[in-house]
Design an enzyme around this catalytic site. Sequence first.
Site, PDB file in Angstrom:
ATOM      1  NE  ARG A 130       4.114   9.145   1.169  1.00 31.54           N
ATOM      2  CZ  ARG A 130       3.428   9.073   2.309  1.00 31.54           C
ATOM      3  NH1 ARG A 130       2.626   8.036   2.542  1.00 31.54           N
ATOM      4  NH2 ARG A 130       3.538  10.028   3.219  1.00 31.54           N
ATOM      5  CE1 TYR A 167       0.688  19.168  -1.528  1.00 26.07           C
ATOM      6  CE2 TYR A 167      -0.156  18.321   0.556  1.00 26.07           C
ATOM      7  CZ  TYR A 167       0.476  18.110  -0.654  1.00 26.07           C
ATOM      8  OH  TYR A 167       0.892  16.856  -0.996  1.00 26.07           O
ATOM      9  NE  ARG A 189       1.556  11.997  -1.006  1.00 27.77           N
ATOM     10  CZ  ARG A 189       0.938  11.410   0.016  1.00 27.77           C
ATOM     11  NH1 ARG A 189      -0.057  10.576  -0.223  1.00 27.77           N
ATOM     12  NH2 ARG A 189       1.310  11.656   1.261  1.00 27.77           N
ATOM     13  CG  HIS A 244       1.422  14.264   4.997  1.00 30.63           C
ATOM     14  ND1 HIS A 244       0.688  15.363   4.591  1.00 30.63           N
ATOM     15  CD2 HIS A 244       2.034  13.798   3.873  1.00 30.63           C
ATOM     16  CE1 HIS A 244       0.844  15.551   3.291  1.00 30.63           C
ATOM     17  NE2 HIS A 244       1.650  14.608   2.837  1.00 30.63           N
ATOM     18  CE  LYS A 299       8.636   9.887   2.877  1.00 32.37           C
ATOM     19  NZ  LYS A 299       8.444  11.153   2.110  1.00 32.37           N
ATOM     20  CG  HIS A 341       5.028  12.679  -5.550  1.00 31.27           C
ATOM     21  ND1 HIS A 341       4.571  11.612  -4.796  1.00 31.27           N
ATOM     22  CD2 HIS A 341       5.255  13.682  -4.656  1.00 31.27           C
ATOM     23  CE1 HIS A 341       4.533  11.950  -3.519  1.00 31.27           C
ATOM     24  NE2 HIS A 341       4.931  13.199  -3.401  1.00 31.27           N
TER      25      HIS A 341
END
Length: 314
Positions: free
Chosen positions: A144, A290, A250, A281, A169, A247
């Site tokens: 990130r 994805y 990524r 994640h 995160k 972003h």
Amino acid sequence: MKTLSQRLDEYLALRRSMGFDLSFDERVLRKFTNYGDENGFDRISTPLFLDWKGNYGSADNNTWSRRLGMVRRFAFWLAEHDDRTEVPSSQLVIARYRRRVPYIYAPTQIANIVAEAGRLPSPYGLRAALWQTLFGLIAVTGMRVSEALSLDRQDVDLDRAVLTLRNTKNGKDRQLPVIGDTVAQLAHYAELRDRLVAKQASRFFIKEDGEPAGDCGARYNFAQVSRNIGLRSPQAYNRHGLGPRIHDLRHTFAVHTILDWFRDGRDIEAEMYKLSTYLGHSEPKHTFWYIEAVPELMQLAAERAERRVLEGAS
């Protein structure tokens, strides 16, 4: 009595001491408190938020919902210090969350972004080296933006070719290996940084004034590079404009990794759990997304499922 801006300084200092990266929140809340101070509001209230919303500029409900969340968190803290504080209701803005379809860069586009970043002008050339290294690092590791900017010097082990990401995160530390070319670029940037800047912050990525590089600077310079190579249209008044985002580097890393697995015939489900951990994640479903979001991946998944059905029937 302290102004809203002074209270914001206290709030940001407290949360940063706890390890939070608040560069984006600060940009929004600073405009909120400045508006309140300049227009006679001495406390947070629903009328202040609605007045600010009506005069701040156009944006969709998803964006305003995020801004409301930032104001509410600030208000909850401030209510402990000023009992006149009113926490605006979360129902003031109703958002419909729709995850944005990622833009997947072609390898040539990534190469052009990195090359153009290396041409950004500055007195001593550190600006170009900074953003060229940062954009390239995100592209080859999938980290990130906030994670890259939060790297301290001690987190970048060039001898072992390992990066340590802290206070991510999801609140978990993780380590990412980097390959030879990336190590060489990081070392080049570090050498130039240390030679040009006398007084430096502890962060790995710093600007020519010795201060840490921030989220706003990353997005501004990425937008400028994107305009220079034609990925975004020209904008007046230093606006970022619309187009592929930083972003999305990524997202591109994740999608190209999964594509390679399909082409190599790997066990996709098993590999996806590994990728989920690598990307940081919180849940594997965020990684499996994805496949749904990118048509080529969905087609490959469908073809593989069809082959399995046919093989089972034979």
